[in-house]
Design a protein around this motif. Structure first.
Motif, PDB file in Angstrom:
ATOM      1  N   THR A  98       0.832  -1.193   0.000  1.00 30.70           N
ATOM      2  CA  THR A  98       0.000   0.000   0.000  1.00 30.70           C
ATOM      3  C   THR A  98       0.870   1.246   0.000  1.00 30.70           C
ATOM      4  N   LYS A  99       0.253   2.333  -0.350  1.00 28.13           N
ATOM      5  CA  LYS A  99       0.906   3.640  -0.296  1.00 28.13           C
ATOM      6  C   LYS A  99       1.239   4.015   1.142  1.00 28.13           C
ATOM      7  N   ARG A 100       0.348   3.683   2.054  1.00 29.00           N
ATOM      8  CA  ARG A 100       0.562   3.997   3.463  1.00 29.00           C
ATOM      9  C   ARG A 100       1.777   3.245   4.012  1.00 29.00           C
ATOM     10  N   GLU A 152      -1.535   9.891  -7.089  1.00 29.70           N
ATOM     11  CA  GLU A 152      -2.239   9.253  -8.213  1.00 29.70           C
ATOM     12  C   GLU A 152      -1.359   8.198  -8.880  1.00 29.70           C
ATOM     13  N   ASN A 153      -0.084   8.522  -9.101  1.00 30.11           N
ATOM     14  CA  ASN A 153       0.825   7.562  -9.739  1.00 30.11           C
ATOM     15  C   ASN A 153       1.042   6.335  -8.871  1.00 30.11           C
ATOM     16  N   LEU A 154       1.253   6.542  -7.562  1.00 39.28           N
ATOM     17  CA  LEU A 154       1.433   5.399  -6.664  1.00 39.28           C
ATOM     18  C   LEU A 154       0.182   4.546  -6.598  1.00 39.28           C
ATOM     19  N   ASP A 155      -0.960   5.175  -6.520  1.00 41.85           N
ATOM     20  CA  ASP A 155      -2.221   4.426  -6.495  1.00 41.85           C
ATOM     21  C   ASP A 155      -2.345   3.545  -7.735  1.00 41.85           C
ATOM     22  N   TYR A 156      -2.023   4.113  -8.887  1.00 45.05           N
ATOM     23  CA  TYR A 156      -2.152   3.371 -10.146  1.00 45.05           C
ATOM     24  C   TYR A 156      -1.214   2.162 -10.174  1.00 45.05           C
ATOM     25  N   ASP A 157       0.060   2.369  -9.848  1.00 44.52           N
ATOM     26  CA  ASP A 157       1.037   1.283  -9.932  1.00 44.52           C
ATOM     27  C   ASP A 157       0.790   0.204  -8.881  1.00 44.52           C
ATOM     28  N   ILE A 158       0.453   0.608  -7.672  1.00 46.30           N
ATOM     29  CA  ILE A 158       0.205  -0.370  -6.611  1.00 46.30           C
ATOM     30  C   ILE A 158      -1.077  -1.142  -6.884  1.00 46.30           C
ATOM     31  N   HIS A 159      -2.125  -0.463  -7.367  1.00 42.91           N
ATOM     32  CA  HIS A 159      -3.370  -1.151  -7.701  1.00 42.91           C
ATOM     33  C   HIS A 159      -3.145  -2.171  -8.805  1.00 42.91           C
ATOM     34  N   ARG A 160      -2.386  -1.786  -9.814  1.00 44.98           N
ATOM     35  CA  ARG A 160      -2.117  -2.709 -10.919  1.00 44.98           C
ATOM     36  C   ARG A 160      -1.327  -3.924 -10.437  1.00 44.98           C
ATOM     37  N   GLU A 161      -0.374  -3.694  -9.526  1.00 43.59           N
ATOM     38  CA  GLU A 161       0.410  -4.805  -8.979  1.00 43.59           C
ATOM     39  C   GLU A 161      -0.450  -5.693  -8.086  1.00 43.59           C
ATOM     40  N   ASN A 162      -1.397  -5.083  -7.394  1.00 44.78           N
ATOM     41  CA  ASN A 162      -2.266  -5.838  -6.497  1.00 44.78           C
ATOM     42  C   ASN A 162      -3.280  -6.695  -7.238  1.00 44.78           C
ATOM     43  N   VAL A 180       9.077  -1.639  -9.871  1.00 49.40           N
ATOM     44  CA  VAL A 180      10.046  -0.968  -9.006  1.00 49.40           C
ATOM     45  C   VAL A 180      10.488   0.359  -9.622  1.00 49.40           C
ATOM     46  N   SER A 181      10.753   0.329 -10.926  1.00 52.17           N
ATOM     47  CA  SER A 181      11.166   1.548 -11.610  1.00 52.17           C
ATOM     48  C   SER A 181      10.096   2.633 -11.510  1.00 52.17           C
ATOM     49  N   ASN A 182       8.830   2.254 -11.663  1.00 49.48           N
ATOM     50  CA  ASN A 182       7.744   3.233 -11.597  1.00 49.48           C
ATOM     51  C   ASN A 182       7.634   3.857 -10.204  1.00 49.48           C
ATOM     52  N   ILE A 183       7.750   3.020  -9.167  1.00 53.78           N
ATOM     53  CA  ILE A 183       7.686   3.544  -7.803  1.00 53.78           C
ATOM     54  C   ILE A 183       8.831   4.523  -7.565  1.00 53.78           C
ATOM     55  N   TRP A 184      10.038   4.119  -7.966  1.00 57.52           N
ATOM     56  CA  TRP A 184      11.202   4.970  -7.743  1.00 57.52           C
ATOM     57  C   TRP A 184      11.139   6.228  -8.606  1.00 57.52           C
ATOM     58  N   ASN A 185      10.697   6.086  -9.867  1.00 59.00           N
ATOM     59  CA  ASN A 185      10.616   7.233 -10.776  1.00 59.00           C
ATOM     60  C   ASN A 185       9.631   8.286 -10.260  1.00 59.00           C
ATOM     61  N   THR A 186       8.612   7.848  -9.555  1.00 63.82           N
ATOM     62  CA  THR A 186       7.690   8.800  -8.926  1.00 63.82           C
ATOM     63  C   THR A 186       8.427   9.658  -7.908  1.00 63.82           C
ATOM     64  N   HIS A 187       9.455   9.064  -7.250  1.00 67.15           N
ATOM     65  CA  HIS A 187      10.289   9.789  -6.280  1.00 67.15           C
ATOM     66  C   HIS A 187       9.412  10.568  -5.308  1.00 67.15           C
ATOM     67  N   PRO A 188       8.636   9.849  -4.501  1.00 67.31           N
ATOM     68  CA  PRO A 188       7.625  10.524  -3.682  1.00 67.31           C
ATOM     69  C   PRO A 188       8.173  11.382  -2.557  1.00 67.31           C
ATOM     70  N   PHE A 189       9.441  11.188  -2.181  1.00 69.35           N
ATOM     71  CA  PHE A 189       9.995  11.892  -1.024  1.00 69.35           C
ATOM     72  C   PHE A 189      11.078  12.883  -1.426  1.00 69.35           C
ATOM     73  N   ARG A 190      11.334  13.842  -0.559  1.00 67.98           N
ATOM     74  CA  ARG A 190      12.412  14.794  -0.815  1.00 67.98           C
ATOM     75  C   ARG A 190      13.773  14.112  -0.729  1.00 67.98           C
ATOM     76  N   GLU A 191      13.955  13.222   0.240  1.00 67.18           N
ATOM     77  CA  GLU A 191      15.208  12.503   0.450  1.00 67.18           C
ATOM     78  C   GLU A 191      14.888  11.061   0.825  1.00 67.18           C
ATOM     79  N   GLY A 192      15.851  10.166   0.578  1.00 65.73           N
ATOM     80  CA  GLY A 192      15.712   8.790   1.041  1.00 65.73           C
ATOM     81  C   GLY A 192      14.870   7.895   0.163  1.00 65.73           C
ATOM     82  N   ASN A 193      14.654   8.281  -1.093  1.00 69.15           N
ATOM     83  CA  ASN A 193      13.781   7.502  -1.972  1.00 69.15           C
ATOM     84  C   ASN A 193      14.324   6.108  -2.272  1.00 69.15           C
TER      85      ASN A 193
END
Length: 272
Positions: A98-100, A152-162, A180-193
Motif C-alpha cells: 500500500t501507499k501507506r 495518483e501515480n502510486l495508487d495506479y502502480d500499486i493497484h495494478r500490482e495488487n 520498481v522503476s515506476n515507484i522509484w521514478n515517482t520519487h515521492p519523497f524529498r530525500e531517502g527515496n
C-alpha cells in the motif's frame, strides 16, 4: 499468570538471516555515499552474538553520539541509524502493498535524521518538484513525477500490482523491474527515496515467498541506483531496463550471474 505465551523483549529476531539483513542495510547507505562508523560494526557483532537486540543497538548509538567529545559527522550518524532501522524492518515480516506502507517505512527510517529544513518531509510526500544531476546521465536528471501527481501515480502502480500476485506472471522479472522503476521514478519523497523503495520491495518479495539474496546489496547498491536511473524516464528521453532486470535476475534467480557493465554508447549515438 501462565498463559502459554513468552515475552520476547519487544521484537522477534531472525538470527539465521540477521547477517544478510545487516549486509543489506549497510550496503544500501552507499546509494548516497554514506559509510557507517566503526562503532556500528561493534554493535552489529553484539547483535549477531545475541547480546543486544535492534532497539538496544539503536539506543547504544544514540548514547555514543550524545557522549561524543566533538560534534559528530551527521552523515555518519545517518548511516549508522538508518542501517539499524533497515535491518530491523527486514527482520519484520509485516507488510502490506500500500501507499501507506511506503510512508510508514520512510517515517521509520528517517525520523530525527533529516537536516534542519527538511525534517517536515519525513514520512510525507514532497510538495515541490525536484531534479538531480546524475553522473550516469552525464549530468542530466530523471524526470520525476510532478508532486501533484505523486499519490495518483502510486495508487495506479500499486493497484495494478495488487491485481495479481507476482507468482502469477511467467515474466515476473521484467514486470517486477517495471513496477520498481515506476515507484522509484515517482520519487515521492524529498530525500531517502532509494533506500525506502529498496526496503519496500524487499519486504514485498519476502511476502511473496521469494528467496532473496539480500547480500547482493552489500557491494552493489550503487549499481542498483544507477540501474533505476537508466530504467526511469529521464532527460535523455530513453530508458533501458536491462540493467535493472539483470539485478533482479541475480537477486532472485541466479546469484552467480555477472551484472553487465553499463554501456551507454549506443544510446548516446542515437541522441545525436
Amino acid at each position: 499468570m501462565n498463559d502459554g505465551y513468552q515475552v520476547v523483549n519487544g521484537e522477534y529476531v531472525d538470527l539465521k538471516n540477521a547477517k544478510s539483513y545487516w549486509d543489506t542495510a549497510i550496503g544500501l547507505q552507499q546509494v548516497d555515499n554514506l559509510f557507517p562508523s566503526p562503532k556500528l560494526y561493534e554493535l552489529v557483532e553484539d547483535h549477531l552474538m545475541g547480546k543486544k537486540n535492534y532497539a538496544q543497538v539503536e539506543e547504544s548509538l544514540h548514547e555514543y553520539y550524545a557522549a561524543a567529545s566533538e560534534k559528530p559527522n551527521y552523515r555518519t550518524r545517518e548511516a549508522d541509524l538508518v542501517s539499524v532501522r533497515i535491518a530491523q524492518l527486514l527482520n519484520d515480516t509485516n507488510f502490506r502493498l500500500t501507499k501507506r506502507e511506503l510512508l510508514r517505512i520512510h517515517q521509520f527510517l528517517f525520523k530525527d535524521i533529516f537536516p534542519q529544513g527538511l525534517e517536515k518531509y519525513v514520512g510525507r510526500f514532497r510538495d515541490v518538484n525536484i531534479r538531480k544531476e546524475e553522473e550516469i546521465l552525464g549530468g542530466l536528471s530523471v524526470r520525476y513525477s510532478d508532486y501533484r501527481q505523486i499519490e495518483e501515480n502510486l495508487d495506479y502502480d500499486i493497484h495494478r500490482e495488487n491485481l495479481r500476485t507476482i507468482h502469477e506472471q511467467v515474466d515476473h522479472i521484467p514486470a517486477l523491474s517495471r513496477f520498481v522503476s515506476n515507484i522509484w521514478n515517482t520519487h515521492p519523497f524529498r530525500e531517502g527515496n532509494t533506500r525506502a523503495t529498496a526496503v519496500y520491495i524487499l519486504k514485498y518479495l519476502r511476502q511473496n515467498r521469494f528467496r532473496v539474496d539480500n547480500t547482493l546489496f552489500k557491494n552493489n547498491s550503487k549499481y542498483f541506483r544507477d540501474a533505476l536511473v537508466l530504467a526511469s524516464d529521464n532527460e535523455k528521453e530513453w530508458n533501458d531496463y536491462r540493467y535493472l532486470e539483470s539485478f533482479f535476475q541475480k537477486l532472485l534467480v541466479d546469484s552467480d550471474l555477472e551484472l553487465p557493465a553499463f554501456c551507454l554508447a549506443n544510446n548516446d549515438a542515437e541522441d545525436q
